[in-house]
Design a protein around this motif. Structure first.
Motif, mmCIF file in Angstrom:
data_model
loop_
_atom_site.group_PDB
_atom_site.id
_atom_site.type_symbol
_atom_site.label_atom_id
_atom_site.label_comp_id
_atom_site.label_asym_id
_atom_site.label_seq_id
_atom_site.Cartn_x
_atom_site.Cartn_y
_atom_site.Cartn_z
ATOM 1 N N ALA A 153 43.254 46.159 44.854
ATOM 2 C CA ALA A 153 42.103 44.856 44.480
ATOM 3 C C ALA A 153 42.647 43.866 43.581
ATOM 4 C CB ALA A 153 40.858 45.781 43.967
ATOM 5 N N LEU A 154 41.867 42.655 43.973
ATOM 6 C CA LEU A 154 42.611 41.659 43.308
ATOM 7 C C LEU A 154 41.500 41.467 41.883
ATOM 8 C CD1 LEU A 154 43.682 38.823 43.029
ATOM 9 C CD2 LEU A 154 42.151 37.923 44.374
ATOM 10 N N VAL A 155 42.025 41.557 40.889
ATOM 11 C CA VAL A 155 41.085 41.708 39.297
ATOM 12 C C VAL A 155 41.292 40.346 38.964
ATOM 13 C CG1 VAL A 155 41.314 44.153 39.277
ATOM 14 C CG2 VAL A 155 42.938 42.820 38.179
ATOM 15 N N LEU A 156 42.139 39.351 39.193
ATOM 16 C CA LEU A 156 42.477 38.048 38.323
ATOM 17 C C LEU A 156 42.930 37.253 39.221
ATOM 18 C CD1 LEU A 156 42.060 36.387 35.759
ATOM 19 C CD2 LEU A 156 44.332 36.912 35.438
ATOM 20 N N ASN A 157 42.393 36.050 39.421
ATOM 21 C CA ASN A 157 42.702 34.885 40.051
ATOM 22 C C ASN A 157 42.176 33.596 39.502
ATOM 23 O OD1 ASN A 157 43.779 33.254 42.112
ATOM 24 N ND2 ASN A 157 42.400 33.755 43.607
ATOM 25 N N ALA A 158 42.869 32.683 39.198
ATOM 26 C CA ALA A 158 42.255 31.416 38.559
ATOM 27 C C ALA A 158 42.815 30.313 39.249
ATOM 28 C CB ALA A 158 42.295 31.424 36.784
ATOM 29 N N HIS A 159 42.195 29.234 39.661
ATOM 30 C CA HIS A 159 42.726 28.194 40.322
ATOM 31 C C HIS A 159 42.791 26.985 39.285
ATOM 32 C CE1 HIS A 159 41.171 30.664 43.655
ATOM 33 N NE2 HIS A 159 42.131 29.754 44.665
ATOM 34 N N ALA B 121 55.726 42.663 35.098
ATOM 35 C CA ALA B 121 54.646 43.482 34.397
ATOM 36 C C ALA B 121 54.521 43.194 32.948
ATOM 37 C CB ALA B 121 55.168 44.840 34.631
ATOM 38 N N GLY B 122 53.226 43.196 32.678
ATOM 39 C CA GLY B 122 52.733 42.953 31.312
ATOM 40 C C GLY B 122 52.867 41.472 30.856
ATOM 41 N N ASP C 8 46.933 47.422 40.723
ATOM 42 C CA ASP C 8 48.189 48.291 40.653
ATOM 43 C C ASP C 8 48.905 47.722 39.637
ATOM 44 O OD1 ASP C 8 49.063 46.066 42.045
ATOM 45 O OD2 ASP C 8 50.060 47.255 43.577
ATOM 46 N N GLY C 9 48.620 46.583 38.906
ATOM 47 C CA GLY C 9 49.506 46.070 37.781
ATOM 48 C C GLY C 9 50.441 44.875 38.414
ATOM 49 N N SER C 10 50.492 44.780 39.824
ATOM 50 C CA SER C 10 51.510 43.754 40.264
ATOM 51 C C SER C 10 50.703 42.352 40.140
ATOM 52 C CB SER C 10 51.761 43.947 41.672
ATOM 53 O OG SER C 10 50.524 43.972 42.473
ATOM 54 N N SER C 11 51.683 41.450 40.064
ATOM 55 C CA SER C 11 51.058 40.076 40.078
ATOM 56 C C SER C 11 52.034 38.999 40.450
ATOM 57 C CB SER C 11 50.763 39.937 38.465
ATOM 58 O OG SER C 11 51.960 40.287 37.593
#
Length: 186
Positions: A99-105, A171-172, A133-136
């Motif tokens: 799931a997408l938990v953070l996205n800012a334009h 990560a992190g 899942d922690g990926s970004s």
């Protein structure tokens, strides 16, 4: 037509263009605001509501497309309101994993060109994406969008996005982020 009448008509046209540019700027900003995650719109409690609000910004015959060597295959082309809705459902649907938990334009390099009741606008945007899942990743795109006045309201008639870059983030890289936005709460 007298010189005074011509001057008033010219000023009227200039004000109409400036008002159209401001309306389109707000429309594009509203679009990316609603695309941010978690959605910052007060009272929006699920993604179906978010998608309804996004669809209110589009014409019935709108096109949403990813173009260029990277986005053609990833985003493709959606023609018409039903197809654009399905495209958005793919971003926020319940079955999206991770799931997408953070996205800012973040929008920049704005150019808006008004021609009567139609217009085009170009922007560059950059956006961080964080998944459950922690990926970004950090993504940047060029936008070349079209707009049309429907009645008294400007609507998006085409969203066209082309990749500038996609960069996986370590990560992190982000230590804190909200699970829900409270910004617009009264």
């Amino acid at each position: 037509m007298s010189e005074t009448s011509e001057a008033i008509a010219a000023l009227t046209r200039r004000v109409e263009v400036l008002e159209a540019e401001a309306d389109i700027r707000r429309l594009q900003a509203r679009y990316v605001f609603l695309c941010d995650s978690p959605v910052p719109e007060y009272g929006v409690t699920d993604d179906a509501q978010r998608i309804d609000l996004l669809m209110d910004l589009y014409t019935e015959d709108a096109v949403w497309e990813g173009v260029g060597e990277y986005y053609d295959g990833q985003f493709g082309r959606a023609e018409g309101a039903d197809a654009v809705r399905r495209h958005f459902e793919g971003f926020w649907g319940r079955d999206r994993d991770p799931a997408l938990v953070l996205n800012a334009h973040y929008l920049t390099s704005e150019q808006i060109h008004v021609d009567g009741d139609t217009a085009t606008g170009q922007w560059i945007h950059v956006q961080p994406w964080l998944f459950s899942d922690g990926s970004s990743l950090l993504r940047s795109s060029r936008l070349n969008n079209a707009f049309r006045k429907v009645g008294a309201t400007w609507k998006i008639s085409r969203t066209r996005t082309e990749n500038v870059f996609v960069a996986p983030l370590a990560a992190g890289w982000v230590s804190d982020h909200p699970s829900a936005s409270v910004l617009m709460r009264p």
